[in-house]
Design an enzyme around this catalytic site. Structure first.
Site, PDB file in Angstrom:
ATOM      1  N   GLY A 268       0.838  -1.197   0.000  1.00 49.22           N
ATOM      2  CA  GLY A 268       0.000   0.000   0.000  1.00 49.22           C
ATOM      3  C   GLY A 268       0.870   1.242   0.000  1.00 49.22           C
TER       4      GLY A 268
ATOM      5  N   CYS B 220       5.813  -0.435   7.629  1.00 55.09           N
ATOM      6  CA  CYS B 220       5.470   0.781   6.895  1.00 55.09           C
ATOM      7  C   CYS B 220       6.687   1.243   6.103  1.00 55.09           C
ATOM      8  CB  CYS B 220       5.032   1.877   7.868  1.00 55.09           C
ATOM      9  SG  CYS B 220       4.580   3.422   7.052  1.00 55.09           S
ATOM     10  N   LEU B 221       6.472   1.615   4.863  1.00 56.50           N
ATOM     11  CA  LEU B 221       7.577   2.087   4.019  1.00 56.50           C
ATOM     12  C   LEU B 221       8.167   3.387   4.575  1.00 56.50           C
ATOM     13  CD1 LEU B 221       6.004   1.364   0.517  1.00 56.50           C
ATOM     14  CD2 LEU B 221       7.817   0.062   1.668  1.00 56.50           C
TER      15      LEU B 221
ATOM     16  N   GLN C  93       2.775   9.898   1.990  1.00 54.28           N
ATOM     17  CA  GLN C  93       4.130   9.323   2.080  1.00 54.28           C
ATOM     18  C   GLN C  93       5.055   9.832   0.986  1.00 54.28           C
ATOM     19  OE1 GLN C  93       2.358   5.175   2.443  1.00 54.28           O
ATOM     20  NE2 GLN C  93       4.241   4.924   3.618  1.00 54.28           N
TER      21      GLN C  93
ATOM     22  N   HIS D 260      -2.402   7.420   7.372  1.00 52.15           N
ATOM     23  CA  HIS D 260      -1.384   8.287   6.745  1.00 52.15           C
ATOM     24  C   HIS D 260      -2.017   9.599   6.270  1.00 52.15           C
ATOM     25  CE1 HIS D 260       2.339   6.024   6.644  1.00 52.15           C
ATOM     26  NE2 HIS D 260       1.777   4.968   6.075  1.00 52.15           N
TER      27      HIS D 260
ATOM     28  N   HIS E 238      -4.531   1.460   7.726  1.00 52.75           N
ATOM     29  CA  HIS E 238      -3.153   1.981   7.817  1.00 52.75           C
ATOM     30  C   HIS E 238      -2.969   3.167   6.851  1.00 52.75           C
ATOM     31  CE1 HIS E 238       1.381   1.142   8.005  1.00 52.75           C
ATOM     32  NE2 HIS E 238       1.285   1.890   6.908  1.00 52.75           N
ATOM     33  N   GLU E 239      -3.476   3.027   5.627  1.00 55.11           N
ATOM     34  CA  GLU E 239      -3.301   4.095   4.618  1.00 55.11           C
ATOM     35  C   GLU E 239      -4.131   5.327   4.957  1.00 55.11           C
ATOM     36  OE1 GLU E 239      -0.857   3.525   3.011  1.00 55.11           O
ATOM     37  OE2 GLU E 239      -0.800   1.346   2.944  1.00 55.11           O
TER      38      GLU E 239
END
Ligand code: GNR
Ligand code: NI
Length: 177
Positions: A46, A91-92, A51, A137, A133-134
């Site tokens: 994702g 997480c990236l 991000q 963000h 999660h997204e």
């Protein structure tokens, strides 16, 4: 096609609250395509626009085994949550750290797709975790915010140290020396 630079915790820009997408035009669709390319390249399941320092309510996801089920949600809203589930998340924007996080087990989400069509999806499992999660963000929230301040600070210090030592540079525009 272009790879976008992914911001890392504790970068303050990750704390920006994204605003709604207005018009969905070809320029936005090009950006969405760059987000998919960046997510698959990372690799991740994702990616939220926040991000990559674009503060509009837009996210891409692909939780399929073969990375061939791209999903794009524009202006997503969770209209229903049910149950509780703990899953190990990464997480990236928090590279190298994985922690158990509690979230709703099943959700219903409404959004627009990349053609501006309304979509509604009720789902559970990894997809439900990833959507939550997204959307976090887009609200300037990271999974480390659910951890104790002590744990969060340890992660922050380790990432800062790694970035200082140049070991963790994922900026595609900066060569790794
Ligand atoms: O690639 C990712 N894996 C993942 C695993 C468990 C829960 C959430 C995620 S999302 C993450 C990519 C990312 O950082 N998206 O914002
Ligand atoms: Ni993330």
């Amino acid at each position: 096609m272009a790879l976008l630079n992914i911001l890392h915790f504790p970068d303050k820009r990750l704390r920006t609250k994204a605003s709604d997408v207005g018009t969905i035009d070809d320029a936005l669709r090009q950006f969405i395509s760059d987000m998919f390319e960046t997510m698959y390249d990372a690799p991740g399941i994702g990616l939220a626009a926040t991000q990559v320092d674009f503060h509009k309510r837009l996210l891409v996801i692909d939780v399929s085994e073969e990375s061939n089920e791209p999903l794009c949600f524009i202006n997503p809203v969770i209209t229903h949550k049910e149950g509780v589930e703990v899953m190990q998340e990464g997480c990236l924007s928090v590279p190298g750290f994985y922690e158990d996080i509690e979230r709703a087990e099943s959700i219903t989400v409404q959004a627009l797709d990349k053609n501006g069509e309304k979509i509604e999806l009720t789902t559970g499992g990894l997809l439900a975790v990833c959507i939550q999660h997204e959307i976090d963000h887009l609200d300037g929230k990271l999974f480390v915010d659910y951890l104790s301040p002590l744990k969060r600070n340890r992660i922050k210090k380790k990432i800062e140290k790694m970035e200082k030592e140049h070991a963790f540079n994922t900026d595609p525009n900066t060569p790794a020396i």
